[in-house]
Write a protein that holds these residues in place. Structure first.
Motif: not given
Length: 210
Positions: A6-14, A66-70, A75-77, A139-141
């Protein structure tokens, strides 16, 4: 492990884009606050709903990095193939997207709180509403198979937010009961979250194409 991710994603999005979003959110809240009456609870409630809707727009934007890119990069797979479950994915992306949106909107929330003197229950209403919106978005994504349709799904989520607000407002207009307004809104949000959650499975999440 999940907190670190979560911290890594925060660094990427903020990033600088988040600063710009925070600025526009602050300006929007400042301009709209002139029409709010401090002593009228329904007026403050509509202001809170406006903030929740702005939160949803921010969450959609942060989900792209984050989610859409992964999901697009599969990456989710990889995560699912290594034995981690759907619950792990939801917690990870919920933490990243919710916190990113909340931090970005925080100046606007503080300004709104100062201008209208909102109560603890009204703050809880905002946090719960934005949380349910974020969970539904994730959930939708996750359930999106054709990534080419992502833009259309984003528009549908925004439209859904508008429809929920309209239904709840009309219930208040006919009943003049704020409690019934809140109950109806949360029942709709909880129902659609449960509906999408029941349809969510690893096979559906793992399939992605363009």
């Amino acid at each position: 492990m999940v907190i670190k991710l979560i911290g890594l994603d925060l660094k990427k999005t903020l990033d600088k884009n988040a600063l710009l979003m925070a600025f526009f959110g602050l300006v929007f809240t400042y301009l709209s606050s002139f029409s709010l009456e401090e002593g009228l609870s329904i007026s403050r409630l509509m202001g809170i709903e406006g903030l929740a809707f702005l939160f949803l727009i921010f969450a959609l934007e942060f989900s792209k990095a984050s989610l859409q890119e992964d999901k697009a990069k599969k990456k989710i797979e990889f995560v699912l193939a290594n034995g981690l479950g759907i619950k792990f994915l939801v917690i990870k992306y919920f933490g990243a997207i919710y916190l990113s949106s909340l931090i970005t909107l925080l100046p606007a929330i503080l300004l709104f709180s100062f201008k209208t003197r909102i109560s603890v229950l009204e703050i809880f209403n905002f946090l719960l509403t934005s949380g349910l919106y974020t969970n539904f978005l994730i959930l939708k994504i996750l359930n999106t198979v054709n990534m080419n349709k992502m833009a259309g799904i984003q528009n549908k989520i925004i439209l859904l937010g508008i429809l929920i607000l309209m239904v709840s407002i009309n219930i208040y207009i006919f009943t003049s009961m704020i409690k019934l307004y809140l109950i109806s809104k949360f029942l709709i949000l909880i129902t659609i979250n449960i509906f999408v959650a029941l349809r969510t499975n690893k096979e559906r999440i793992g399939v992605t194409y363009f």
